[in-house]
Design a protein around this motif. Structure first.
Motif, short mmCIF file in Angstrom:
data_model
loop_
_atom_site.label_atom_id
_atom_site.label_comp_id
_atom_site.label_asym_id
_atom_site.label_seq_id
_atom_site.Cartn_x
_atom_site.Cartn_y
_atom_site.Cartn_z
N LEU A 177 48.65 -27.39 31.51
CA LEU A 177 49.09 -26.48 32.58
C LEU A 177 47.90 -26.05 33.44
O LEU A 177 48.02 -25.95 34.67
CB LEU A 177 49.76 -25.25 31.96
CG LEU A 177 50.22 -24.17 32.94
CD1 LEU A 177 51.24 -24.73 33.93
CD2 LEU A 177 50.80 -22.97 32.18
N VAL A 178 46.76 -25.82 32.80
CA VAL A 178 45.56 -25.44 33.56
C VAL A 178 45.19 -26.54 34.56
O VAL A 178 44.91 -26.26 35.73
CB VAL A 178 44.39 -25.16 32.59
CG1 VAL A 178 43.08 -25.01 33.37
CG2 VAL A 178 44.66 -23.91 31.78
N ARG A 192 47.14 -15.96 37.02
CA ARG A 192 47.80 -14.70 36.68
C ARG A 192 49.31 -14.86 36.71
O ARG A 192 50.02 -14.28 35.87
CB ARG A 192 47.35 -13.61 37.66
CG ARG A 192 47.95 -12.25 37.41
CD ARG A 192 47.11 -11.13 38.03
NE ARG A 192 46.52 -11.53 39.29
CZ ARG A 192 47.12 -11.44 40.48
NH1 ARG A 192 48.36 -10.98 40.53
NH2 ARG A 192 46.51 -11.78 41.57
N ALA A 193 49.83 -15.65 37.66
CA ALA A 193 51.28 -15.86 37.75
C ALA A 193 51.81 -16.63 36.54
O ALA A 193 52.97 -16.44 36.14
CB ALA A 193 51.62 -16.59 39.04
N GLN A 194 50.99 -17.49 35.95
CA GLN A 194 51.43 -18.31 34.82
C GLN A 194 50.93 -17.79 33.48
O GLN A 194 51.13 -18.44 32.45
CB GLN A 194 50.93 -19.75 35.01
CG GLN A 194 51.54 -20.46 36.21
CD GLN A 194 53.03 -20.66 36.08
OE1 GLN A 194 53.56 -20.85 34.97
NE2 GLN A 194 53.75 -20.61 37.20
N GLY A 195 50.28 -16.65 33.49
CA GLY A 195 49.84 -16.06 32.23
C GLY A 195 48.61 -16.72 31.63
O GLY A 195 48.35 -16.54 30.43
N ILE A 196 47.85 -17.46 32.42
CA ILE A 196 46.62 -18.07 31.93
C ILE A 196 45.50 -17.04 32.01
O ILE A 196 45.26 -16.46 33.08
CB ILE A 196 46.26 -19.32 32.74
CG1 ILE A 196 47.39 -20.36 32.68
CG2 ILE A 196 44.95 -19.92 32.25
CD1 ILE A 196 47.64 -20.93 31.31
N VAL A 197 44.83 -16.81 30.91
CA VAL A 197 43.78 -15.79 30.86
C VAL A 197 42.44 -16.44 31.19
O VAL A 197 42.03 -17.42 30.57
CB VAL A 197 43.71 -15.15 29.46
CG1 VAL A 197 42.55 -14.14 29.39
CG2 VAL A 197 45.04 -14.48 29.12
#
Length: 291
Positions: free
Chosen positions: A194-195, A259-264
């Protein structure tokens, strides 16, 4: 005054003398011809070559050649008017040139370097160059110096000899495209597939990034506190925006997409293991907290 001007200034031979009036006419003709030559060279380049597909620096070369050619014709005309033989003038000019050469070595060096720059064209008017860590655009290449406008708006006058001899980087010599990169680290446990997709989408959506060649996403390393990714993409340096601002734009877009996909986006972390079975270690920790 008329009698004084008609007096002999110097004698070329027994049958040929030059009066002060002739010298005055010659000087006036030189001054007027100088300005007319500059004007005619400018008009010829502007009117006759405006419709032709000739680069700006080529027009500058043609204008300069026309100007000096007309100046040579003017000088020959003045010598003919004064009746000075070219052989005598060549002898005098040779002696003057030797003395002038010793006294104005730097000026002559910069003058010759300017013609080399205009003929070999390692830089051209409008090129983006980097010199001594500073990036700017070539504004003009003169007889003595080159004018560079930096990205912060300051104008730098660089002697032609220094431009020719320094390690100058020309970003637009063959094409205006340059590759840049942005590094980002994500927390361990993130979906790296996803990244990668998000990074590709960000570059595709950014209007200044080139579609061909496309972006390259590199999983660079397993860091101490992050999975490190490098994003390589191409932009046009003539887009009118600094590289650091372009990289800043991409970082804003990456942060928003993550931030929209919850990736920190990772930050430095340390794992501390405390052995409570050791009374001495526990006492040291308590003393540290009290301090």
């Amino acid at each position: 005054m008329i009698e004084f001007l008609n007096k002999t200034a110097f004698t070329m031979s027994d049958s040929h003398v030059i009066t002060w009036l002739q010298i005055l006419y010659a000087l006036g003709f030189l001054i007027v011809a100088w300005f007319l030559s500059r004007l005619l060279a400018f008009l010829v380049v502007k009117k006759l070559l405006s419709s032709a597909r000739i680069s700006q620096d080529s027009r500058a070369i043609i204008q300069r050649i026309l100007f000096y050619a007309m100046i040579v014709l003017v000088l020959l005309t003045v010598l003919t008017y004064l009746g000075i033989p070219l052989a005598t003038f060549a002898f005098i000019s040779g002696a003057v040139a030797i003395g002038f050469g010793f006294g104005a070595k730097t000026i002559i060096e910069n003058f010759l370097s300017g013609w080399i720059l205009m003929s070999e064209r390692p830089i051209r008017i409008g090129d983006i160059v980097e010199m001594d860590g500073l990036i700017g655009r070539i504004i003009s290449i003169g007889n003595r110096s080159t004018l560079i406008k930096r990205n912060d708006g300051a104008d730098i006058v660089v002697p032609n000899s220094q431009v020719l001899e320094s390690r100058l980087v020309n970003w637009t010599l063959h094409d205006p495209f340059i590759r840049t990169s942005v590094r980002v680290g994500v927390a361990y446990g993130s979906d790296i597939g996803l990244v990668k997709n998000l990074l590709e989408q960000v570059i595709q959506a950014y209007e200044l990034a080139q579609k061909e060649p496309g972006a390259v996403i590199v999983f660079e390393d397993f860091g101490d506190s992050a999975l490190i990714f490098d994003v390589f993409f191409w932009v046009s340096i003539q887009a009118g925006r600094e590289m650091r601002l372009i990289r800043s734009d991409v970082r804003f877009l990456i942060e928003e997409a993550f931030r929209a996909q919850g990736i920190v986006i990772a930050f430095p972390q340390r794992d501390v293991h405390v052995n409570f079975t050791d009374p001495g270690q526990l006492a040291r920790l308590q003393d540290h907290d009290n301090e």
